[in-house]
Design an enzyme around this catalytic site. Structure first.
Site, short mmCIF file in Angstrom:
data_model
loop_
_atom_site.label_atom_id
_atom_site.label_comp_id
_atom_site.label_asym_id
_atom_site.label_seq_id
_atom_site.Cartn_x
_atom_site.Cartn_y
_atom_site.Cartn_z
CG PHE A 1 47.44 18.05 16.39
CD1 PHE A 1 48.55 17.41 16.65
CD2 PHE A 1 46.08 18.02 16.79
CE1 PHE A 1 48.30 16.19 17.72
CE2 PHE A 1 46.01 16.80 17.87
CZ PHE A 1 47.08 15.98 17.98
CB SER B 1 46.27 24.78 12.85
OG SER B 1 45.55 24.43 13.78
CG MET B 2 50.96 22.15 16.53
SD MET B 2 50.97 20.17 16.32
CE MET B 2 51.73 20.15 15.02
CG ASP C 1 39.29 28.52 13.89
OD1 ASP C 1 38.76 27.11 13.91
OD2 ASP C 1 40.45 28.96 13.82
CG HIS D 1 41.23 25.65 11.74
ND1 HIS D 1 41.65 26.52 12.70
CD2 HIS D 1 42.17 24.60 11.71
CE1 HIS D 1 42.87 26.03 13.20
NE2 HIS D 1 42.97 24.94 12.60
#
Length: 255
Positions: free
Chosen positions: A16, A84-85, A183, A214
């Site tokens: 994202f 992530s997303m 993260d 992250h």
């Protein structure tokens, strides 16, 4: 080139507000090992945060799904991967399609920001908020993420996560989860908790990343991600056939 690997396609998604820069090294590493990799640029990304504000989570998923379908038409085995997303998109894909395996890096399934509960109302009053980009321990790296997050897009993100978590019991493919020790974006363990609680398969392999933040695909543990995911995908591909993709009986392994 390994004949099994040559028939494996990887649908790989960035995260994202991010860009292809965050997953390009991973994609390149997979291609160098003979995998066919598709890395779609999600709608509203790679342009401007104002453009992102106009997009829906279904557009993000459909673009990623289209990459999978292209691979499925040409490859014997297709696996899903994401950062992530992008990890949420990969997990949703696994719930709806017969992917052979899933590998995710610092997957996000829950918005940790307490303001998210008000995003449905905030989007009418606040246009954007500062973003947390380049959460990378290794100096000199740039994921080319937006500096701001549209509140409307943050609301769409929450809807994507809610929908994906509801579908997790339907996903049964072997799953590899890379998780950074520190993260600053996916701060809590609630996203990992959603996976361990709701994921439908029992073969879930956790890999700890001790020296990355992250965006671990650009960080100090990137090499481990690349090597371990290649090993994982090869293992699954060797055990799969076109008729049995996604149907293998899973066994749990924690790394």
């Amino acid at each position: 080139m390994n004949s099994v690997t040559a028939t494996v396609g990887v649908a790989l998604s960035h995260g994202f507000t991010g860009s292809l820069a965050s997953v390009t090294p991973w994609a390149d590493a997979l291609r160098s090992e003979g995998f066919r990799v598709e890395t779609p640029l999600l709608p509203g990304h790679g342009t401007s945060w104002a453009d992102l504000a106009k997009r829906s989570w279904r557009e993000w998923y459909e673009t990623y799904e289209s990459a999978y379908l292209e691979l499925a038409a040409e490859c014997q085995v297709v696996v899903a991967a994401g950062l992530s997303m992008g990890g949420a998109l990969a997990l949703r894909l696994a719930a709806l399609h017969p992917v052979a395996a899933v590998a995710v890096v610092n997957p996000a399934l829950v918005v940790d920001d307490p303001r998210s509960s008000m995003s449905g109302v905030m989007r009418y009053a606040v246009r954007s908020v500062p973003a947390i980009g380049n959460d990378i321990k290794r100096p000199g790296q740039d994921e080319q993420a937006y500096s701001r997050v549209p509140v409307t897009a943050a609301h769409q993100l929450k809807l994507l996560f809610r929908n994906t978590v509801s579908l997790l019991p339907r996903a049964t493919a072997p799953l590899q989860v890379f998780r950074s020790a520190v993260d600053h974006v996916v701060k809590s363990e609630r996203s990992i908790g959603a996976i361990t609680r709701y994921y439908g398969g029992s073969d879930i392999r956790f890999v700890r990343l001790p020296d990355s933040y992250h965006v671990a695909t650009l960080d100090n543990d990137a090499g481990a991600i690349f090597a371990r995911s290649v090993e994982f995908f090869r293992e699954i591909a060797a055990a799969s056939s076109p008729a049995s993709v996604g149907d293998a009986e899973p066994t749990e392994e924690h790394a």
